[in-house]
Write a protein that holds these residues in place. Structure first.
Motif, PDB file in Angstrom:
ATOM      1  N   GLN A  84      24.050 -61.449  60.567  1.00 36.33           N
ATOM      2  CA  GLN A  84      23.224 -61.673  61.755  1.00 36.33           C
ATOM      3  C   GLN A  84      23.780 -60.872  62.936  1.00 36.33           C
ATOM      4  OE1 GLN A  84      20.442 -63.548  62.062  1.00 36.33           O
ATOM      5  NE2 GLN A  84      20.479 -64.118  59.916  1.00 36.33           N
ATOM      6  N   ALA A  85      22.907 -60.465  63.806  1.00 36.45           N
ATOM      7  CA  ALA A  85      23.322 -59.738  65.001  1.00 36.45           C
ATOM      8  C   ALA A  85      23.906 -60.690  66.053  1.00 36.45           C
ATOM      9  CB  ALA A  85      22.135 -58.976  65.586  1.00 36.45           C
ATOM     10  N   TYR A  86      23.724 -61.962  65.858  1.00 38.84           N
ATOM     11  CA  TYR A  86      24.231 -62.954  66.802  1.00 38.84           C
ATOM     12  C   TYR A  86      24.911 -64.061  66.005  1.00 38.84           C
ATOM     13  CZ  TYR A  86      19.847 -65.029  65.320  1.00 38.84           C
ATOM     14  OH  TYR A  86      18.832 -65.510  64.565  1.00 38.84           O
ATOM     15  N   GLY A  87      25.780 -64.811  66.666  1.00 35.59           N
ATOM     16  CA  GLY A  87      26.520 -65.867  65.992  1.00 35.59           C
ATOM     17  C   GLY A  87      26.100 -67.254  66.449  1.00 35.59           C
ATOM     18  N   ALA A  88      26.851 -68.232  65.984  1.00 34.75           N
ATOM     19  CA  ALA A  88      26.548 -69.628  66.308  1.00 34.75           C
ATOM     20  C   ALA A  88      26.770 -69.932  67.789  1.00 34.75           C
ATOM     21  CB  ALA A  88      27.411 -70.552  65.458  1.00 34.75           C
ATOM     22  N   GLY A  89      27.548 -69.100  68.468  1.00 34.98           N
ATOM     23  CA  GLY A  89      27.814 -69.342  69.884  1.00 34.98           C
ATOM     24  C   GLY A  89      26.824 -68.698  70.821  1.00 34.98           C
ATOM     25  N   THR A  90      25.826 -67.995  70.286  1.00 34.91           N
ATOM     26  CA  THR A  90      24.880 -67.281  71.142  1.00 34.91           C
ATOM     27  C   THR A  90      24.088 -68.228  72.050  1.00 34.91           C
ATOM     28  OG1 THR A  90      24.694 -65.538  69.506  1.00 34.91           O
ATOM     29  CG2 THR A  90      22.962 -65.651  71.172  1.00 34.91           C
ATOM     30  N   MET A  91      23.470 -69.227  71.464  1.00 31.04           N
ATOM     31  CA  MET A  91      22.661 -70.154  72.274  1.00 31.04           C
ATOM     32  C   MET A  91      23.513 -70.980  73.238  1.00 31.04           C
ATOM     33  SD  MET A  91      19.540 -69.623  72.121  1.00 31.04           S
ATOM     34  CE  MET A  91      18.954 -71.035  72.984  1.00 31.04           C
ATOM     35  N   PRO A  92      24.659 -71.535  72.788  1.00 35.06           N
ATOM     36  CA  PRO A  92      25.483 -72.256  73.767  1.00 35.06           C
ATOM     37  C   PRO A  92      25.933 -71.369  74.926  1.00 35.06           C
ATOM     38  CG  PRO A  92      26.166 -72.820  71.555  1.00 35.06           C
ATOM     39  CD  PRO A  92      25.164 -71.711  71.418  1.00 35.06           C
ATOM     40  N   ARG A  93      26.249 -70.104  74.638  1.00 32.27           N
ATOM     41  CA  ARG A  93      26.666 -69.205  75.721  1.00 32.27           C
ATOM     42  C   ARG A  93      25.498 -68.895  76.651  1.00 32.27           C
ATOM     43  NH1 ARG A  93      29.286 -65.456  71.872  1.00 32.27           N
ATOM     44  NH2 ARG A  93      30.999 -66.696  71.122  1.00 32.27           N
ATOM     45  N   ALA A  94      24.297 -68.745  76.093  1.00 36.58           N
ATOM     46  CA  ALA A  94      23.114 -68.502  76.935  1.00 36.58           C
ATOM     47  C   ALA A  94      22.843 -69.719  77.821  1.00 36.58           C
ATOM     48  CB  ALA A  94      21.903 -68.183  76.062  1.00 36.58           C
ATOM     49  N   ILE A  95      22.946 -70.917  77.245  1.00 33.91           N
ATOM     50  CA  ILE A  95      22.755 -72.143  78.023  1.00 33.91           C
ATOM     51  C   ILE A  95      23.835 -72.249  79.093  1.00 33.91           C
ATOM     52  CG2 ILE A  95      22.860 -74.668  77.882  1.00 33.91           C
ATOM     53  CD1 ILE A  95      21.513 -74.354  75.082  1.00 33.91           C
ATOM     54  N   ALA A  96      25.075 -71.884  78.740  1.00 35.06           N
ATOM     55  CA  ALA A  96      26.172 -71.923  79.707  1.00 35.06           C
ATOM     56  C   ALA A  96      25.918 -70.974  80.868  1.00 35.06           C
ATOM     57  CB  ALA A  96      27.492 -71.574  79.012  1.00 35.06           C
ATOM     58  N   LEU A  97      25.424 -69.789  80.555  1.00 34.62           N
ATOM     59  CA  LEU A  97      25.143 -68.814  81.605  1.00 34.62           C
ATOM     60  C   LEU A  97      24.073 -69.336  82.568  1.00 34.62           C
ATOM     61  CD1 LEU A  97      25.570 -65.999  82.811  1.00 34.62           C
ATOM     62  CD2 LEU A  97      23.818 -65.162  81.245  1.00 34.62           C
ATOM     63  N   VAL A  98      23.007 -69.901  82.026  1.00 29.43           N
ATOM     64  CA  VAL A  98      21.949 -70.469  82.867  1.00 29.43           C
ATOM     65  C   VAL A  98      22.506 -71.633  83.693  1.00 29.43           C
ATOM     66  CG1 VAL A  98      19.753 -71.717  82.815  1.00 29.43           C
ATOM     67  CG2 VAL A  98      20.069 -69.693  81.378  1.00 29.43           C
ATOM     68  N   THR A  99      23.357 -72.449  83.084  1.00 30.27           N
ATOM     69  CA  THR A  99      23.947 -73.590  83.792  1.00 30.27           C
ATOM     70  C   THR A  99      24.853 -73.125  84.931  1.00 30.27           C
ATOM     71  OG1 THR A  99      23.868 -74.859  81.739  1.00 30.27           O
ATOM     72  CG2 THR A  99      25.271 -75.721  83.484  1.00 30.27           C
ATOM     73  N   VAL A 100      25.679 -72.100  84.684  1.00 28.47           N
ATOM     74  CA  VAL A 100      26.553 -71.557  85.730  1.00 28.47           C
ATOM     75  C   VAL A 100      25.718 -70.988  86.871  1.00 28.47           C
ATOM     76  CG1 VAL A 100      28.153 -69.668  86.244  1.00 28.47           C
ATOM     77  CG2 VAL A 100      28.564 -71.151  84.281  1.00 28.47           C
ATOM     78  N   LEU A 101      24.681 -70.229  86.538  1.00 24.97           N
ATOM     79  CA  LEU A 101      23.821 -69.663  87.586  1.00 24.97           C
ATOM     80  C   LEU A 101      23.120 -70.757  88.384  1.00 24.97           C
ATOM     81  CD1 LEU A 101      22.310 -66.584  85.692  1.00 24.97           C
ATOM     82  CD2 LEU A 101      24.077 -66.591  87.480  1.00 24.97           C
ATOM     83  N   THR A 102      22.685 -71.809  87.705  1.00 23.23           N
ATOM     84  CA  THR A 102      22.048 -72.933  88.397  1.00 23.23           C
ATOM     85  C   THR A 102      23.043 -73.605  89.332  1.00 23.23           C
ATOM     86  OG1 THR A 102      20.563 -73.286  86.522  1.00 23.23           O
ATOM     87  CG2 THR A 102      20.820 -75.112  88.076  1.00 23.23           C
ATOM     88  N   GLY A 103      24.270 -73.824  88.857  1.00 20.31           N
ATOM     89  CA  GLY A 103      25.303 -74.422  89.700  1.00 20.31           C
ATOM     90  C   GLY A 103      25.594 -73.583  90.926  1.00 20.31           C
ATOM     91  N   LEU A 104      25.699 -72.262  90.741  1.00 16.61           N
ATOM     92  CA  LEU A 104      25.941 -71.367  91.878  1.00 16.61           C
ATOM     93  C   LEU A 104      24.778 -71.416  92.866  1.00 16.61           C
ATOM     94  CD1 LEU A 104      27.522 -68.299  90.059  1.00 16.61           C
ATOM     95  CD2 LEU A 104      28.667 -69.929  91.593  1.00 16.61           C
ATOM     96  N   PHE A 105      23.549 -71.453  92.356  1.00 16.86           N
ATOM     97  CA  PHE A 105      22.373 -71.533  93.216  1.00 16.86           C
ATOM     98  C   PHE A 105      22.406 -72.817  94.057  1.00 16.86           C
ATOM     99  CE2 PHE A 105      18.052 -73.118  93.881  1.00 16.86           C
ATOM    100  CZ  PHE A 105      17.531 -72.092  94.662  1.00 16.86           C
ATOM    101  N   ILE A 106      22.725 -73.940  93.410  1.00 18.96           N
ATOM    102  CA  ILE A 106      22.768 -75.225  94.128  1.00 18.96           C
ATOM    103  C   ILE A 106      23.871 -75.208  95.182  1.00 18.96           C
ATOM    104  CG2 ILE A 106      23.198 -77.704  93.868  1.00 18.96           C
ATOM    105  CD1 ILE A 106      21.922 -77.482  91.069  1.00 18.96           C
ATOM    106  N   ILE A 107      25.028 -74.627  94.843  1.00 18.65           N
ATOM    107  CA  ILE A 107      26.140 -74.555  95.795  1.00 18.65           C
ATOM    108  C   ILE A 107      25.748 -73.712  97.008  1.00 18.65           C
ATOM    109  CG2 ILE A 107      28.464 -73.624  96.154  1.00 18.65           C
ATOM    110  CD1 ILE A 107      29.048 -74.444  93.213  1.00 18.65           C
ATOM    111  N   VAL A 108      25.178 -72.528  96.770  1.00 24.00           N
ATOM    112  CA  VAL A 108      24.781 -71.651  97.881  1.00 24.00           C
ATOM    113  C   VAL A 108      23.743 -72.344  98.759  1.00 24.00           C
ATOM    114  CG1 VAL A 108      23.580 -69.496  98.427  1.00 24.00           C
ATOM    115  CG2 VAL A 108      25.404 -69.509  96.717  1.00 24.00           C
ATOM    116  N   LYS A 109      22.766 -72.988  98.124  1.00 22.56           N
ATOM    117  CA  LYS A 109      21.725 -73.681  98.882  1.00 22.56           C
ATOM    118  C   LYS A 109      22.322 -74.807  99.731  1.00 22.56           C
ATOM    119  CE  LYS A 109      17.371 -76.053  98.265  1.00 22.56           C
ATOM    120  NZ  LYS A 109      16.525 -76.795  97.366  1.00 22.56           N
TER     121      LYS A 109
END
Length: 157
Positions: free
Chosen positions: A32-57
């Protein structure tokens, strides 16, 4: 309880970082071109960006110190006792389900939790039964999640 936006943003950011770190140990899937950690890392990235957005706001709105205000019900001894009883029931499920199986343990924990939260027994029993069966079917049959089998109910699925 009221959590300030700054507190919520910091907690969201830390949660995203924790998800990303925990996904490091996931193995690649052969072929596979992606592993078992692909989706958790994508969710983590969205979560980090959401947290940063809330902090800035929150900072732009004038918040400077993370805070937490407890609700009035937290001053009641009975309410706190019910919270700890439900937490104890969750711990009991974790410890007992491998021995007794999912269905009997989940049913008993849900009935007891509802009784602790002052739901009438006539309501708690059927709701717990239907919920335990629905959860078992959804996770055990549809999602193929291996739930602990009951030595008492070997005749069921």
């Amino acid at each position: 309880m009221r959590v300030t936006d700054l507190t919520l943003g910091v907690l969201t950011l830390l949660g995203g970082i924790a998800i990303y770190i925990s996904a490091w140990g996931f193995k690649a899937i052969p072929g596979q071109a992606y592993g078992a950690g692909t989706m958790p890392r994508a969710i983590a990235l969205v979560t980090v960006l959401t947290g940063l957005f809330i902090i800035v706001k929150a900072v732009m709105a004038g918040e400077r110190v993370p805070g937490l205000q407890l609700a009035d019900w937290t001053r009641s001894g009975g309410a706190l006792l019910r919270v700890f009883a439900v937490l104890a029931l969750i711990l009991a499920y974790i410890l007992l389900s491998p021995v007794l199986g999912f269905l009997p343990t989940a049913f008993a924990v849900m009935v007891l939790a509802m009784l602790v939260l002052r739901v009438r027994l006539i309501i708690a029993l059927p709701v717990s039964l239907v919920a335990a069966l629905a959860i078992q079917q959804a996770f055990g049959k549809l999602l193929l999640v291996p739930l602990p089998r009951s030595p008492l109910l070997t005749f069921l699925w």
